[in-house]
Design an enzyme around this catalytic site. Sequence first.
Site, PDB file in Angstrom:
ATOM      1  N   THR A  86       0.836  -1.197   0.000  1.00  0.00           N
ATOM      2  CA  THR A  86       0.000   0.000   0.000  1.00  0.00           C
ATOM      3  C   THR A  86       0.874   1.252   0.000  1.00  0.00           C
ATOM      4  O   THR A  86       2.105   1.168  -0.124  1.00  0.00           O
ATOM      5  CB  THR A  86      -1.049  -0.062   1.147  1.00  0.00           C
ATOM      6  OG1 THR A  86      -1.949   1.026   0.985  1.00  0.00           O
ATOM      7  CG2 THR A  86      -0.406  -0.013   2.520  1.00  0.00           C
ATOM      8  N   LYS A 121       3.376   1.378  -3.777  1.00  0.00           N
ATOM      9  CA  LYS A 121       2.735   0.631  -4.861  1.00  0.00           C
ATOM     10  C   LYS A 121       3.435   0.754  -6.217  1.00  0.00           C
ATOM     11  O   LYS A 121       3.295  -0.126  -7.058  1.00  0.00           O
ATOM     12  CB  LYS A 121       1.285   1.125  -5.041  1.00  0.00           C
ATOM     13  CG  LYS A 121       0.334   0.694  -3.944  1.00  0.00           C
ATOM     14  CD  LYS A 121      -1.061   1.114  -4.359  1.00  0.00           C
ATOM     15  CE  LYS A 121      -2.069   0.863  -3.290  1.00  0.00           C
ATOM     16  NZ  LYS A 121      -3.426   1.113  -3.781  1.00  0.00           N
ATOM     17  N   ASN A 134      -0.539  -3.821  -5.942  1.00  0.00           N
ATOM     18  CA  ASN A 134      -1.031  -3.863  -4.557  1.00  0.00           C
ATOM     19  C   ASN A 134      -0.941  -5.262  -3.958  1.00  0.00           C
ATOM     20  O   ASN A 134      -1.315  -5.455  -2.801  1.00  0.00           O
ATOM     21  CB  ASN A 134      -2.447  -3.286  -4.439  1.00  0.00           C
ATOM     22  CG  ASN A 134      -3.516  -4.262  -4.863  1.00  0.00           C
ATOM     23  OD1 ASN A 134      -3.237  -5.252  -5.535  1.00  0.00           O
ATOM     24  ND2 ASN A 134      -4.753  -4.004  -4.458  1.00  0.00           N
ATOM     25  N   ASP A 138      -7.407  -4.465  -7.371  1.00  0.00           N
ATOM     26  CA  ASP A 138      -8.490  -3.473  -7.292  1.00  0.00           C
ATOM     27  C   ASP A 138      -9.486  -3.582  -8.458  1.00  0.00           C
ATOM     28  O   ASP A 138     -10.683  -3.361  -8.274  1.00  0.00           O
ATOM     29  CB  ASP A 138      -7.910  -2.055  -7.252  1.00  0.00           C
ATOM     30  CG  ASP A 138      -7.279  -1.738  -5.907  1.00  0.00           C
ATOM     31  OD1 ASP A 138      -7.688  -2.339  -4.898  1.00  0.00           O
ATOM     32  OD2 ASP A 138      -6.368  -0.889  -5.868  1.00  0.00           O
ATOM     33  N   ALA A 186     -10.779  10.428 -11.720  1.00  0.00           N
ATOM     34  CA  ALA A 186      -9.752  10.059 -12.700  1.00  0.00           C
ATOM     35  C   ALA A 186      -8.419   9.765 -12.014  1.00  0.00           C
ATOM     36  O   ALA A 186      -7.355   9.904 -12.622  1.00  0.00           O
ATOM     37  CB  ALA A 186      -9.591  11.168 -13.734  1.00  0.00           C
ATOM     38  N   GLY A 187      -8.445   9.372 -10.741  1.00  0.00           N
ATOM     39  CA  GLY A 187      -7.228   9.002 -10.013  1.00  0.00           C
ATOM     40  C   GLY A 187      -6.981   7.503 -10.126  1.00  0.00           C
ATOM     41  O   GLY A 187      -7.537   6.823 -11.002  1.00  0.00           O
ATOM     42  N   GLY A 188      -6.154   7.000  -9.211  1.00  0.00           N
ATOM     43  CA  GLY A 188      -5.787   5.591  -9.250  1.00  0.00           C
ATOM     44  C   GLY A 188      -6.975   4.664  -9.046  1.00  0.00           C
ATOM     45  O   GLY A 188      -7.094   3.629  -9.712  1.00  0.00           O
ATOM     46  N   ALA A 189      -7.873   5.016  -8.153  1.00  0.00           N
ATOM     47  CA  ALA A 189      -9.036   4.161  -7.891  1.00  0.00           C
ATOM     48  C   ALA A 189      -9.943   4.118  -9.119  1.00  0.00           C
ATOM     49  O   ALA A 189     -10.445   3.052  -9.513  1.00  0.00           O
ATOM     50  CB  ALA A 189      -9.800   4.680  -6.676  1.00  0.00           C
ATOM     51  N   GLY A 206     -18.574   0.907  -0.129  1.00  0.00           N
ATOM     52  CA  GLY A 206     -17.123   0.822  -0.300  1.00  0.00           C
ATOM     53  C   GLY A 206     -16.500  -0.400   0.345  1.00  0.00           C
ATOM     54  O   GLY A 206     -15.420  -0.829  -0.068  1.00  0.00           O
TER      55      GLY A 206
HETATM   56  P1  ATR Z   1      -6.899   7.995  -5.762  1.00  0.00           P
HETATM   57  O1  ATR Z   1      -5.601   7.511  -6.339  1.00  0.00           O
HETATM   58  O2  ATR Z   1      -7.181   7.520  -4.379  1.00  0.00           O
HETATM   59  O3  ATR Z   1      -8.046   7.762  -6.687  1.00  0.00           O
HETATM   60  P2  ATR Z   1      -6.325  10.747  -6.530  1.00  0.00           P
HETATM   61  O4  ATR Z   1      -5.390  10.303  -7.584  1.00  0.00           O
HETATM   62  O5  ATR Z   1      -5.911  11.875  -5.668  1.00  0.00           O
HETATM   63  O6  ATR Z   1      -6.703   9.575  -5.531  1.00  0.00           O
HETATM   64  O7  ATR Z   1      -7.713  11.086  -7.231  1.00  0.00           O
HETATM   65  C1  ATR Z   1      -8.746  11.679  -6.535  1.00  0.00           C
HETATM   66  C2  ATR Z   1      -9.935  11.888  -7.466  1.00  0.00           C
HETATM   67  O8  ATR Z   1     -10.963  12.510  -6.689  1.00  0.00           O
HETATM   68  C3  ATR Z   1      -9.653  12.808  -8.643  1.00  0.00           C
HETATM   69  O9  ATR Z   1     -10.451  12.419  -9.731  1.00  0.00           O
HETATM   70  C4  ATR Z   1     -10.117  14.167  -8.095  1.00  0.00           C
HETATM   71  O10 ATR Z   1     -10.493  15.083  -9.072  1.00  0.00           O
HETATM   72  P3  ATR Z   1      -9.414  16.046  -9.794  1.00  0.00           P
HETATM   73  O11 ATR Z   1      -8.768  15.233 -10.862  1.00  0.00           O
HETATM   74  O12 ATR Z   1     -10.212  17.164 -10.308  1.00  0.00           O
HETATM   75  O13 ATR Z   1      -8.458  16.465  -8.693  1.00  0.00           O
HETATM   76  C5  ATR Z   1     -11.315  13.732  -7.290  1.00  0.00           C
HETATM   77  N1  ATR Z   1     -11.682  14.724  -6.258  1.00  0.00           N
HETATM   78  C6  ATR Z   1     -11.070  14.906  -5.066  1.00  0.00           C
HETATM   79  N2  ATR Z   1     -11.687  15.881  -4.373  1.00  0.00           N
HETATM   80  C7  ATR Z   1     -12.708  16.328  -5.153  1.00  0.00           C
HETATM   81  C8  ATR Z   1     -13.727  17.311  -4.993  1.00  0.00           C
HETATM   82  N3  ATR Z   1     -13.818  18.046  -3.875  1.00  0.00           N
HETATM   83  N4  ATR Z   1     -14.614  17.477  -6.002  1.00  0.00           N
HETATM   84  C9  ATR Z   1     -14.542  16.735  -7.127  1.00  0.00           C
HETATM   85  N5  ATR Z   1     -13.606  15.782  -7.334  1.00  0.00           N
HETATM   86  C10 ATR Z   1     -12.700  15.575  -6.364  1.00  0.00           C
END
Ligand code: ATR
Length: 272
Positions: free
Chosen positions: A67, A71, A92, A107, A131-134, A238
């Site tokens: 984690t 990763k 992971n 995942d 659009a993050g890792g999850a 979740g």
């Molecule tokens: P992880 O890897 O856990 O998915 P991350 O890479 O930080 O974490 O991605 C977080 C996601 O949540 C992103 O899509 C982010 O949107 P942005 O690309 O615009 O940053 C989204 N996110 C986090 N806080 C947000 C908020 N308050 N409103 C809308 N989207 C949010």
Amino acid sequence: MTVEINSLTRLYAVFGDPVAHSLSPAMHNRAFTHIGENAAYMAFRVKDVQGAVRAIRAFDMGGASVTIPHKISVMEHLDEVDETARAMGAVNTIVNDQGRLIGKNSDCLGAVKAIQEKTPVKGKDVVVIGAGGAARAVIYGLKQEGARVTIVNRTMEKGAQLAEELGVDFQPMEDLGKLDCRIAVNATSVGMVPNVQDSPAPASLFNKEMLAMDIVYRPLLTRFLSDARDAGCTIVDGIAMFVYQGASQFEWWTGKEAPVAQMRETVETILG
Ligand code: ATR
């Protein structure tokens, strides 16, 4: 059934920093105990990931979960990284296959299994917010199962870039309430404790034909899921994704079916 630690016990662990709040040790130890597997799972706070991988080899451990923050950096120390983990850009799970250490990512399968438990995804229109890792894991898994995925993300460029890379559609956030889909997934951190009133989607997104899944599990019933439930949607919380990604790890390690109900019960008890 109880399993006593003895000279034949196989060791597993999670490597991360921090790891003190990891739910994985309780979940996997319950699973090992339930099926009578002679194995034990520990949490190790790891600064030196190369050393931790050496320990897998030195102790002939069965494998490990990996984690934050390791990763990505763990990959160069493994013998092989499978196709899914390469597509995620993140490992992971490490499986010790007779001395060969293979990096995997559970995942994608976790997300797919959590949804497929309730409804098939093949041919369905799915909106994934984030659009993050999850989000990457959820989208990759769903696309492989034949879903038609649209990404919605606050930051347009990031969403559009991920959509292009994974070969799916992208729509701007302001159109979210107008999108027609059968499955909606919150793959952002929006709604997590302490911001429990927040949702990334307007309630108008939901209707009773839909399934809604959230990757957030603190709280268990997020605003996103409570809006969906009020609209008559099937909801997947979740914990489901967390448990199913753990179940995939368990099955890779042991070759045996994971006791998903017991794993879920353990996590639910801890989260209260
Ligand atoms: P992880 O890897 O856990 O998915 P991350 O890479 O930080 O974490 O991605 C977080 C996601 O949540 C992103 O899509 C982010 O949107 P942005 O690309 O615009 O940053 C989204 N996110 C986090 N806080 C947000 C908020 N308050 N409103 C809308 N989207 C949010």
